[in-house]
Design a protein around this motif. Sequence first.
Motif, PDB file in Angstrom:
ATOM      1  N   MET A   2      -8.109  -0.060   3.827  1.00 31.84           N
ATOM      2  CA  MET A   2      -6.895  -0.047   2.481  1.00 31.84           C
ATOM      3  C   MET A   2      -6.429   1.260   2.529  1.00 31.84           C
ATOM      4  SD  MET A   2      -6.830  -2.586  -0.542  1.00 31.84           S
ATOM      5  CE  MET A   2      -5.551  -2.070  -2.001  1.00 31.84           C
ATOM      6  N   PHE A   6      -3.160   3.520   3.772  1.00 31.82           N
ATOM      7  CA  PHE A   6      -2.734   3.840   2.164  1.00 31.82           C
ATOM      8  C   PHE A   6      -2.161   5.297   3.439  1.00 31.82           C
ATOM      9  CE2 PHE A   6      -2.530   6.989  -1.083  1.00 31.82           C
ATOM     10  CZ  PHE A   6      -1.480   6.080  -2.064  1.00 31.82           C
TER      11      PHE A   6
ATOM     12  N   ARG B 218       0.913  -5.456  -6.190  1.00 34.12           N
ATOM     13  CA  ARG B 218      -0.162  -4.443  -6.738  1.00 34.12           C
ATOM     14  C   ARG B 218       0.246  -3.196  -8.314  1.00 34.12           C
ATOM     15  NH1 ARG B 218      -0.245  -4.881  -1.469  1.00 34.12           N
ATOM     16  NH2 ARG B 218      -2.311  -5.135  -0.695  1.00 34.12           N
ATOM     17  N   GLY B 233     -10.435  -4.331  -7.698  1.00 33.88           N
ATOM     18  CA  GLY B 233     -10.732  -4.057  -6.177  1.00 33.88           C
ATOM     19  C   GLY B 233      -9.623  -2.786  -6.159  1.00 33.88           C
ATOM     20  N   LEU B 234      -8.554  -2.299  -7.177  1.00 33.48           N
ATOM     21  CA  LEU B 234      -7.671  -1.234  -6.257  1.00 33.48           C
ATOM     22  C   LEU B 234      -7.845  -0.423  -6.672  1.00 33.48           C
ATOM     23  CD1 LEU B 234      -3.891  -2.258  -6.157  1.00 33.48           C
ATOM     24  CD2 LEU B 234      -4.558  -1.045  -8.309  1.00 33.48           C
ATOM     25  N   ASN B 235      -7.256   0.105  -5.526  1.00 33.97           N
ATOM     26  CA  ASN B 235      -7.759   1.597  -6.216  1.00 33.97           C
ATOM     27  C   ASN B 235      -6.823   2.369  -6.785  1.00 33.97           C
ATOM     28  OD1 ASN B 235      -7.363   4.718  -5.999  1.00 33.97           O
ATOM     29  ND2 ASN B 235      -7.214   4.466  -3.044  1.00 33.97           N
ATOM     30  N   TYR B 239      -2.857   4.130  -5.842  1.00 32.17           N
ATOM     31  CA  TYR B 239      -2.003   3.802  -6.340  1.00 32.17           C
ATOM     32  C   TYR B 239      -0.491   4.103  -7.514  1.00 32.17           C
ATOM     33  CZ  TYR B 239      -1.523  -0.099  -2.896  1.00 32.17           C
ATOM     34  OH  TYR B 239      -2.117  -0.851  -1.661  1.00 32.17           O
TER      35      TYR B 239
END
Lengths: 328, 335
Positions: A2, A6, B218, B233-235, B239
């Motif tokens: 990911m 990105f 997101r 699990g999100l950065n 983001y």
Amino acid sequence: MMKDRFKFTVFILIMLVIVSGCQNTSQPQQESQREEGAINQSAEPFLSFKDFDGQLVTLQDKPQKIVVLNDQVLHSFYQVGGKAVGITNTFNIDPPKEAADLPRVGFMHQVNIEKVVELKPDLVIGQRFDHANLREILKEANIPIANLNTQSIEDIRQNTILMGKITGNEQKAKELVAKMNSEINQVIDRIPDEKEMPSYAILTVMGDAAFVEQGSTIAVDIADQLKLRNATLSLDGEVMAGYIPFSMEEMVMIDPDYLFIISHTTDEEGEKMIESNFKSNPAWRSLSAISNDRMYFLPKVKFAIAPGVDVVDSYSYMADLIAPSESN
Amino acid sequence: MNKHTGFRKKISFKLFIIGLFLIIALLSMLISLGLGAVPVHVRTISSILLGNTDSDYYAIIWNIRLPRTLVAVFVGMNLAISGALLQGVMRNPMADPHIIGVSSGAGLFGTTLLLMFPAYSYLLVPVAFIGALASALLIYMLAWDKGVSPMRIILAGVAASAFLNSGVSALYTFYSDRIQGAISFMVGNLSAKSWGHVEIIIPYSIIGLTLALLSAQRMNVLLLGDAESKSLGLNTEGYRLWFIAISALLAASAISIVGLLGFVGLIVPHAARLMVGNDYRILLPASALLGVTVLCLSDTIGRIAFAPIELPVGIIMGVIGAPFFLYLLRKKRRI
């Protein structure tokens, strides 16, 4: 995974920004190339000149339909024999009688392009810098624009000659300028030579703010030619577009013999502003120009707005203040 | 079963709202094309749009009104999406492109060019664009401390914007005689926009809109808060930067072309939120379409209300849009 995706998308985004940026900056070059191309196609144009924006303007034929967006050259335009097909809505200057009923195309600083194009002009006369943004859109409609400047006495001379050429009345324009120069010299000759030139300062009022005029403006040019010395030139500091923010301390320091006041709103508002902001100030009252009763309000129409070849009246007005003639 | 039916109904209703917004946006574009200082018959307009170059009104419709309408469309869309993204990232309904310094940076760079170097005013768009992005980057760096929190960005934004705006005020003081040339940029103006401007803004709009829509889900996760979105699990940091970058790009492209147009980035996404809720998959397209509508209609009113005198679009939006927004706010409970 990911993270990599990105980073990749950010990289793509940056690249696209750079590409678009290059596209933006290359536009003017393309424009100038297009203009040169258009000029090369012309056999023998009626007139080709550089306007006050430094842009080459080529007129294939003598313009028959001219829209004048520049309020301040309108009277001169008519004096050299020009006839407009459209003018701006204005609060500042009454247009010449012949132009009073012409179609209006919005304010000088907020031009209605649709109305301009509807009149199908073969030339638009605008104001330096203010109308540079119209060049591209008018070019798409095949309408040339010539931007003039109206800041100084020399600008008035150059505008008059140029508008004479545009209207096919160059000789008439030259005669008008020669007459203007001769009458100006007559006014200057009225002023006696003094061992020490009296000093002056020009205070410009814009709303609630005040500035002193340091660079070349119509009022400064006239005062200089009428054998006065601009006291503000002794002030340190860079010239900022000809105007310096007013400082009471500096005014007391230079203490001019004459104090001229011009309002960029209305003459009455200028007088009110001086009355409410300065008159009760002891430092203001201590100025030589105030104590010797040599503070004068200069009419906006003669000194702030370019009066064209009638500028000789502005010279006479100031000359009567500093060296009243016997008749006065 | 009932849950599924309720969910489907909700989705259908929201899609219906988007469809409605789309129709209204298209109508507002047609109104913008159809009305102006010069009256032109609908048949003439449609024939020009279909390729009739012989019409007397060709230059007015094709070279003036159409590019102006398209610039309004893209600017409205970009500012609305930019505002919507920032309101999400900051978790603050008062956030708009001004927060990340895009306006103040573009304002300082643009005003410097117009007042100090007016002979180079043709470089206004790229210069203002660079200023907008540079100030956004500056604010992000100022707010950075092992990551950025929304509060730090807002505070850094307020400080940096105040600093940059004081530069603009200083320029106004020193170049008072040239202010007129910069006022339309500072207010926001669609006058004299040409095909060149359309070509400049299109790539930014397409890229920004696409990336924003692809990332909408997101954003929904990010709205849950840092702790919860990290647990999913999100950065969050990545983001947050991602959305700020998209916002900056969209806002910078719009502002560099029309000037410092306020209101759209703040109120349009907020109004859209009041109507369609907080799901960014719906909110982003709704904001974009509402932005198009607001800008097209405001500009049309500005052009025809006192014709031939034009009012800058920024003024009209404030006069008409603000009361409408307040009305929505009062009706909030019923929406």
